[in-house]
Design a protein around this motif. Structure first.
Motif, mmCIF file in Angstrom:
data_model
loop_
_atom_site.group_PDB
_atom_site.id
_atom_site.type_symbol
_atom_site.label_atom_id
_atom_site.label_comp_id
_atom_site.label_asym_id
_atom_site.label_seq_id
_atom_site.Cartn_x
_atom_site.Cartn_y
_atom_site.Cartn_z
ATOM 1 N N VAL A 1 -2.778 4.264 -2.573
ATOM 2 C CA VAL A 1 -2.751 3.422 -3.786
ATOM 3 C C VAL A 1 -2.309 2.039 -3.382
ATOM 4 C CG1 VAL A 1 -1.738 3.128 -6.081
ATOM 5 C CG2 VAL A 1 -2.194 5.406 -5.188
ATOM 6 N N GLN A 2 -3.100 1.082 -3.800
ATOM 7 C CA GLN A 2 -2.691 -0.307 -3.560
ATOM 8 C C GLN A 2 -1.544 -0.633 -4.513
ATOM 9 O OE1 GLN A 2 -3.639 -2.572 -1.471
ATOM 10 N NE2 GLN A 2 -5.414 -1.558 -0.540
ATOM 11 N N THR A 3 -0.564 -1.167 -3.952
ATOM 12 C CA THR A 3 0.627 -1.423 -4.776
ATOM 13 C C THR A 3 0.341 -2.397 -5.912
ATOM 14 O OG1 THR A 3 1.653 -1.473 -2.610
ATOM 15 C CG2 THR A 3 3.110 -1.666 -4.504
ATOM 16 N N HIS A 4 -0.447 -3.407 -5.570
ATOM 17 C CA HIS A 4 -0.703 -4.393 -6.624
ATOM 18 C C HIS A 4 -1.701 -3.903 -7.658
ATOM 19 C CE1 HIS A 4 -3.663 -5.372 -3.444
ATOM 20 N NE2 HIS A 4 -4.466 -5.465 -4.480
ATOM 21 N N THR B 1 9.190 1.525 -7.768
ATOM 22 C CA THR B 1 9.689 0.317 -8.440
ATOM 23 C C THR B 1 10.002 -0.771 -7.429
ATOM 24 O OG1 THR B 1 10.770 1.839 -9.971
ATOM 25 C CG2 THR B 1 11.284 -0.485 -10.214
ATOM 26 N N LYS B 2 10.669 -0.360 -6.362
ATOM 27 C CA LYS B 2 11.020 -1.345 -5.340
ATOM 28 C C LYS B 2 9.778 -1.938 -4.710
ATOM 29 C CE LYS B 2 15.476 0.359 -3.860
ATOM 30 N NZ LYS B 2 15.709 1.695 -3.328
ATOM 31 N N ALA B 3 8.823 -1.081 -4.466
ATOM 32 C CA ALA B 3 7.581 -1.549 -3.833
ATOM 33 C C ALA B 3 6.878 -2.548 -4.735
ATOM 34 C CB ALA B 3 6.673 -0.356 -3.551
ATOM 35 N N LEU B 4 6.867 -2.220 -5.987
ATOM 36 C CA LEU B 4 6.204 -3.125 -6.921
ATOM 37 C C LEU B 4 6.918 -4.465 -6.985
ATOM 38 C CD1 LEU B 4 5.259 -0.844 -9.930
ATOM 39 C CD2 LEU B 4 3.707 -2.153 -8.514
ATOM 40 N N ALA B 5 8.232 -4.388 -6.970
ATOM 41 C CA ALA B 5 9.007 -5.634 -7.040
ATOM 42 C C ALA B 5 8.706 -6.510 -5.839
ATOM 43 C CB ALA B 5 10.500 -5.318 -7.123
ATOM 44 N N MET C 1 0.846 -1.183 0.000
ATOM 45 C CA MET C 1 0.000 0.000 0.000
ATOM 46 C C MET C 1 0.885 1.238 0.000
ATOM 47 S SD MET C 1 -3.279 1.019 0.657
ATOM 48 C CE MET C 1 -4.211 0.706 2.152
ATOM 49 N N LEU C 2 0.590 2.145 -0.874
ATOM 50 C CA LEU C 2 1.411 3.347 -0.976
ATOM 51 C C LEU C 2 0.540 4.536 -0.599
ATOM 52 C CD1 LEU C 2 3.150 2.638 -4.374
ATOM 53 C CD2 LEU C 2 4.290 2.756 -2.175
ATOM 54 N N LEU C 3 1.186 5.477 0.067
ATOM 55 C CA LEU C 3 0.458 6.644 0.492
ATOM 56 C C LEU C 3 1.151 7.867 -0.076
ATOM 57 C CD1 LEU C 3 -1.852 7.705 2.354
ATOM 58 C CD2 LEU C 3 -0.123 7.952 4.125
ATOM 59 N N PHE C 4 0.378 8.612 -0.822
ATOM 60 C CA PHE C 4 0.961 9.802 -1.444
ATOM 61 C C PHE C 4 0.459 11.031 -0.702
ATOM 62 C CE2 PHE C 4 3.255 8.168 -4.961
ATOM 63 C CZ PHE C 4 2.645 6.958 -5.276
ATOM 64 N N VAL C 5 1.431 11.845 -0.316
ATOM 65 C CA VAL C 5 1.087 13.096 0.395
ATOM 66 C C VAL C 5 1.769 14.244 -0.320
ATOM 67 C CG1 VAL C 5 1.287 14.355 2.560
ATOM 68 C CG2 VAL C 5 0.876 11.909 2.564
#
Lengths: 527, 301
Positions: free
Chosen positions: A17-20, A66-70, A1-5
């Motif tokens: 944003v859900q990473t997947h 990119t790392k998160a997605l990987a 899960m990514l959080l954009f601020v």
């Protein structure tokens, strides 16, 4: 899960944003005039655009994502699908699958029974063990050749999301790389496991390839190990040169100048099909499509030189290939020795066989001997100088003499003349009578003496009054003689006599005719 | 050989090219003197010129080392010179004799330079034949109307074997040109060259037995023009002596052994050819007696 601020501390917006969910990310390039944006598209089709203050920030964010997605991908891959409960070896499973794929009828049956749960897999296959067995034998007997697809054709899967380029590496591909690029093989033997692990090695290799294909060779040249992969293959060049030097005079088109293609200039179609002009500073790293294609073709045609490829150990494969090359070298040497021993006549230097001198006798010997044979006595035959002078003197005297005295009178004595005439006539008559009889005997002689006398008597006294010109007097006499003979000859000789007489008569008639016409002509001229 | 076909122009106009043998080495050894011989010849030439107004005579002297034209009846300058010494010679031949004398002097000088002493005392037949043929060729090219040429060779010297090829070439050229070569041989031996020349070109060959009747021979046999020869029988030799002599004993044979490589002739069986060195195989004939049983060719007179 990514959080954009957002950067602005005042705003309160937050984006989760859900990473997947993220499908791909796009970003603007640094050099372009656009502001630093990052665009994330998710699987539902919606896209979020983020604006950053500067490019380095944007890059940092990009890398993070990119790392998160990987990581997300790795996790998802870890959940393995549970396999069926049957204890099957992978090979057998493959076999079954292959059989089913190839045999559509079998596939139909399989569908019918197993998928409708009538039979279990085991039961289905137990009755068809024979098929499996046959198939496996077939498979194991036949050797698969090398793939004709080139190594460079293996395109990596580039992941736009994580900005990663992934190369898949199978043992087949490793084998092909080692076969086609002996420099890489040598490097592998040298560097692994001393300098780096196998994984590192391959990473470096593929990075070099990738950089080459994206024309970043400048970057690659700095790294020493990468440079190894990009340099033109020295081992290949050396091998090619050796082959060229050793061309067999038995005209085995094994190698020619074209084999050293790594140094040949061609028209610069680069490996990925572009036709750009080559950058001069990266000359040494230039490898063209043609060179790669040639090398690949050569390897495929050579075939597999080692049988056992199933070993997973890359190092073993590399060493085995090297050994195989050495063995083939030994074979080459043996062939070379054999070819040197084989003599080819037309390629040798011209042999000068020992010649026997042609000895033919001087032809003059023959002719001189002929003369020597016929000479009754060698009276002064050899000319000596004194003889010559004397002879010339005599000759000149004779000439003077005749000039003085003139022609003698009478020129020829009449008796001599008569003798000459008679001998000539005899010669003529004897010449006519030769038909296999004794040449010396004349026809007249064969007649009995009395007849001969009679004939001559007749001729001289009875026919003397015939008008004839002086020139043909001789001929007339002979002709009349023949006519007389015709009357008084014996019966058995009459035929030959008539033959003789007839031809003589013809000749005489012609002569008389000619004379008469000539006479007429002359009288006509005068008149 | 078939008799010569007569050519254009009036039938019996002839051009006689006489090759006169002036080899001193021969003339110093004969019974007839050169002056007597010359008188016969000159009278004969006169007779030929008298047979037809348009007849022409050319005389070429065949010397020991050289040849030259002595007389040409078609030239008008012949009649100019009158012998100043008051000779009995008709003016017609004054120039001929003068030129002959000059030629003999020149020939003597040339033979003085010659070094070889081993030569058979032959005259330069090949040279005079070539000169005669050149003259005749010029006559042929002069136009349609020309007399029918023939060559008469009066020779007493033996054949020079070194001239064999040249003489044969001249003979074949004469055959091509259809010019008969008559030959009158007054020497002791048989001249194979002259016999073959007359045989091949269709001329007449004769060897007079009585040299003091030479004029009679000449007028009877050699004065006949080419057209008349088709119906006048001239004494021809029964056969040309083409017989060879064997290489081992130098005797003339008419049956023998021949090497198949170089065609050299042997009278008896040899193991090896002495000319070319090739080895012979086994003889097919067992003994000499079977050879003599075979029919022999009639030897010439």
């Amino acid at each position: 899960m990514l959080l954009f601020v957002p950067n602005d501390p005042k705003s309160d917006l937050k984006l989760k944003v859900q990473t997947h969910n993220i499908k791909s990310q796009k970003y603007t390039k640094q050099g372009s005039n656009k502001p630093p944006w990052l665009n994330l598209t998710n699987k539902q089709g919606r896209s979020h655009i983020f604006e950053f203050e500067n490019y380095p920030d944007m890059h940092a964010c990009r890398d993070f994502i990119t790392k998160a997605l990987a990581k997300c991908d790795e996790e998802s891959n870890k959940s393995v699908v549970s396999t069926p409960s049957e204890q099957l070896s992978m090979a057998e499973f493959e076999l079954r699958f292959k059989l089913l794929r190839e045999n559509s009828e079998l596939q139909k049956l399989h569908k019918q029974f197993v998928e409708s749960k009538v039979l279990t897999e085991d039961e289905f296959w137990s009755t068809r063990k024979k098929l499996l067995g046959k198939y496996s034998i077939r498979k194991s007997k036949q050797q698969m050749g090398l793939k004709s697809m080139m190594v460079s054709g293996i395109k990596p899967s580039s992941d736009g999301r994580t900005n990663r380029v992934t190369f898949t590496l199978t043992s087949e591909i490793i084998f092909q790389i080692f076969a086609e690029k002996p420099a890489v093989r040598q490097a592998f033997i040298d560097y692994v496991p001393k300098k780096m692990t196998e994984k590192d090695f391959w990473t470096k290799y593929f990075r070099a390839e990738y950089l080459y294909s994206t024309k970043n060779t400048a970057e690659a040249a700095e790294d020493e190990e990468l440079a190894v992969f990009l340099k033109p293959d020295e081992i290949l060049a050396r091998e090619a040169r050796q082959k060229m030097r050793r061309v067999d005079p038995t005209l085995d088109m094994d190698a020619d100048q074209g084999d050293d293609y790594t140094h040949l200039m061609d028209h610069g179609i680069q490996r990925d099909g572009t036709n750009d002009a080559v950058e001069p500073q990266n000359d040494q790293h230039r490898r063209s499509l043609l060179q790669d294609l040639n090398r690949h073709a050569a390897v495929v045609l050579e075939g597999r030189c080692i049988v056992d490829v199933e070993s997973e150990e890359t190092r073993i494969v590399a060493e085995a290939l090297t050994r195989a090359k050495q063995v083939s070298k030994a074979n080459q040497e043996r062939l070379e020795r054999m070819s040197r021993a084989a003599e080819m006549e037309d390629l040798q230097a011209p042999q000068n066989f020992p010649l026997a001198p042609l000895s033919i006798k001087d032809p003059r010997d023959y002719f001189e001997s002929q003369q020597g044979n016929v000479l009754s006595e060698p009276r002064g035959a050899r000319a000596s100088k004194r003889n010559v002078y004397e002879a010339y003197g005599l000759l000149k005297e004779s000439i003077l003499e005749i000039r003085m005295t003139g022609l003698s009178d009478p020129l020829v004595k009449p008796e001599v003349s008569f003798e000459v005439f008679s001998s000539l006539t005899r010669t003529i008559s004897t010449a006519k009578n030769i038909i296999g009889k004794n040449p010396r005997e004349s026809f007249l002689d064969r007649l009995p003496k009395s007849t001969k006398d009679e004939v001559i008597h007749d001729v001289i006294f009875n026919h003397a009054a015939t008008p004839s010109n002086p020139c043909s007097r001789n001929l007339t006499a002979y002709g009349l003689m023949c006519m007389a003979m015709k009357q008084s000859v014996q019966s058995d000789l009459r035929h030959q006599v008539s033959l003789l007489v007839r031809s003589m008569q013809q000749a005489l008639d012609a002569a008389f005719q000619h004379y008469e016409s000539d006479l007429q002509r002359r009288t006509a001229k005068i008149a | 050989m078939p008799s010569v076909v007569s050519k254009q122009y009036s039938d019996d106009v002839s051009l006689l090219v006489l090759l006169l043998d002036t080899n001193p080495l021969f003339w110093s050894t004969t019974s007839i003197t050169f002056s007597q011989f010359l008188s016969h010849v000159l009278a004969f030439l006169n007779a030929v010129l008298g047979l037809n107004q348009l007849n022409q005579v050319v005389v070429i002297a065949t010397g020991y080392s050289s040849c030259d034209y002595i007389y040409d009846s078609s030239l008008t300058s012949n009649h100019g010179n009158l012998e100043s010494n008051g000779t009995g010679m008709p003016a017609l031949f004054g120039s001929l004799l003068k030129k002959l004398e000059d030629f003999v002097t020149k020939d003597e000088e040339l033979s003085r330079e010659e070094v070889s002493e081993d030569r058979i005392p032959s005259c330069l037949l090949s040279g005079s034949l070539s000169m005669a043929l050149c003259y005749i060729q010029r006559v042929f090219r002069s136009g349609h109307l020309h007399p029918q040429p023939r060559i008469l060779c009066l020779q007493g010297s033996p054949d020079g074997p070194e001239q064999y090829v040249a003489v044969m070439n001249s003979i074949f050229s004469a055959q091509r040109l259809m010019v008969p070569i008559d030959s009158c041989y007054i020497g002791v031996q048989n001249s194979a060259f002259l016999q073959q020349a007359s045989y091949i070109t269709g001329g007449v060959h004769h060897t007079p037995k009585q040299l003091d009747g030479l004029f009679q021979y000449l007028t009877t046999i050699f004065a006949t023009d080419l057209h008349s020869r088709s119906f006048v029988q001239l004494p021809k030799p029964i056969g040309v002596d083409f017989r060879a002599s064997c290489f081992c004993h130098k005797k003339t044979i008419d049956m023998g052994y021949i090497c198949s490589v170089c065609l050299s002739i042997f009278c008896e069986h040899h193991k090896k050819c002495s000319t070319c060195g090739s080895v012979f195989g086994q003889s097919k004939l067992d003994d000499a007696s079977s050879v003599s049983d075979k029919k022999r060719k009639a030897p010439s007179t």
